[in-house]
Design a protein around this motif. Structure first.
Motif, PDB file in Angstrom:
ATOM      1  N   PRO A 165      50.481 -45.119  11.382  1.00 41.08           N
ATOM      2  CA  PRO A 165      49.370 -44.383  10.757  1.00 41.08           C
ATOM      3  C   PRO A 165      48.008 -45.004  11.066  1.00 41.08           C
ATOM      4  N   THR A 166      47.931 -46.322  11.100  1.00 41.19           N
ATOM      5  CA  THR A 166      46.666 -46.983  11.415  1.00 41.19           C
ATOM      6  C   THR A 166      46.265 -46.698  12.858  1.00 41.19           C
ATOM      7  N   LEU A 167      47.212 -46.765  13.785  1.00 43.65           N
ATOM      8  CA  LEU A 167      46.893 -46.432  15.183  1.00 43.65           C
ATOM      9  C   LEU A 167      46.422 -44.986  15.291  1.00 43.65           C
ATOM     10  N   GLY A 168      47.058 -44.090  14.563  1.00 43.64           N
ATOM     11  CA  GLY A 168      46.642 -42.689  14.569  1.00 43.64           C
ATOM     12  C   GLY A 168      45.211 -42.519  14.086  1.00 43.64           C
ATOM     13  N   ARG A 169      44.850 -43.243  13.031  1.00 39.07           N
ATOM     14  CA  ARG A 169      43.476 -43.172  12.521  1.00 39.07           C
ATOM     15  C   ARG A 169      42.487 -43.715  13.553  1.00 39.07           C
ATOM     16  N   LEU A 170      42.855 -44.811  14.205  1.00 38.23           N
ATOM     17  CA  LEU A 170      41.975 -45.365  15.248  1.00 38.23           C
ATOM     18  C   LEU A 170      41.764 -44.372  16.377  1.00 38.23           C
ATOM     19  N   LEU A 171      42.842 -43.741  16.800  1.00 33.11           N
ATOM     20  CA  LEU A 171      42.758 -42.796  17.907  1.00 33.11           C
ATOM     21  C   LEU A 171      41.984 -41.537  17.535  1.00 33.11           C
ATOM     22  N   SER A 172      41.875 -41.257  16.240  1.00 33.12           N
ATOM     23  CA  SER A 172      41.102 -40.092  15.813  1.00 33.12           C
ATOM     24  C   SER A 172      39.643 -40.446  15.522  1.00 33.12           C
ATOM     25  N   GLY A 173      39.259 -41.717  15.765  1.00 34.00           N
ATOM     26  CA  GLY A 173      37.865 -42.097  15.650  1.00 34.00           C
ATOM     27  C   GLY A 173      37.483 -42.845  14.391  1.00 34.00           C
TER      28      GLY A 173
END
Length: 81
Positions: A42-50
């Protein structure tokens, strides 16, 4: 001396460089990247979404990839809401 404009900035992951580093390591899924970096999916997903990373997340990525800060993170204007 230049006057401050009041512009706010945020730190963001450079997606292209991140994906290059992930590909170099053969991590072809977010699960493998999460395992390899020690950062949750989930943290990687948030990073990838900006979303702006925490200091701990920045440290983990830079340590794992062994690259300088400016190679992986960019500064962009914060969106006004």
């Amino acid at each position: 001396m230049q006057a401050r404009t009041g512009t706010e900035y945020q730190i963001c992951l450079d997606r292209q460089r991140y994906l290059l580093e992930v590909t170099k390591r053969g991590w072809d899924t977010n699960a493998k990247a999460a395992e390899g970096t020690g950062i949750s999916e989930p943290t990687l997903g948030r990073l990838l979404s900006g979303k702006e990373p925490s200091a701990q997340t920045i440290d983990r990525l830079l340590t794992e990839f062994d690259i300088p800060y400016r190679a992986l993170f960019i500064r962009k204007e914060r969106e006004q809401s």
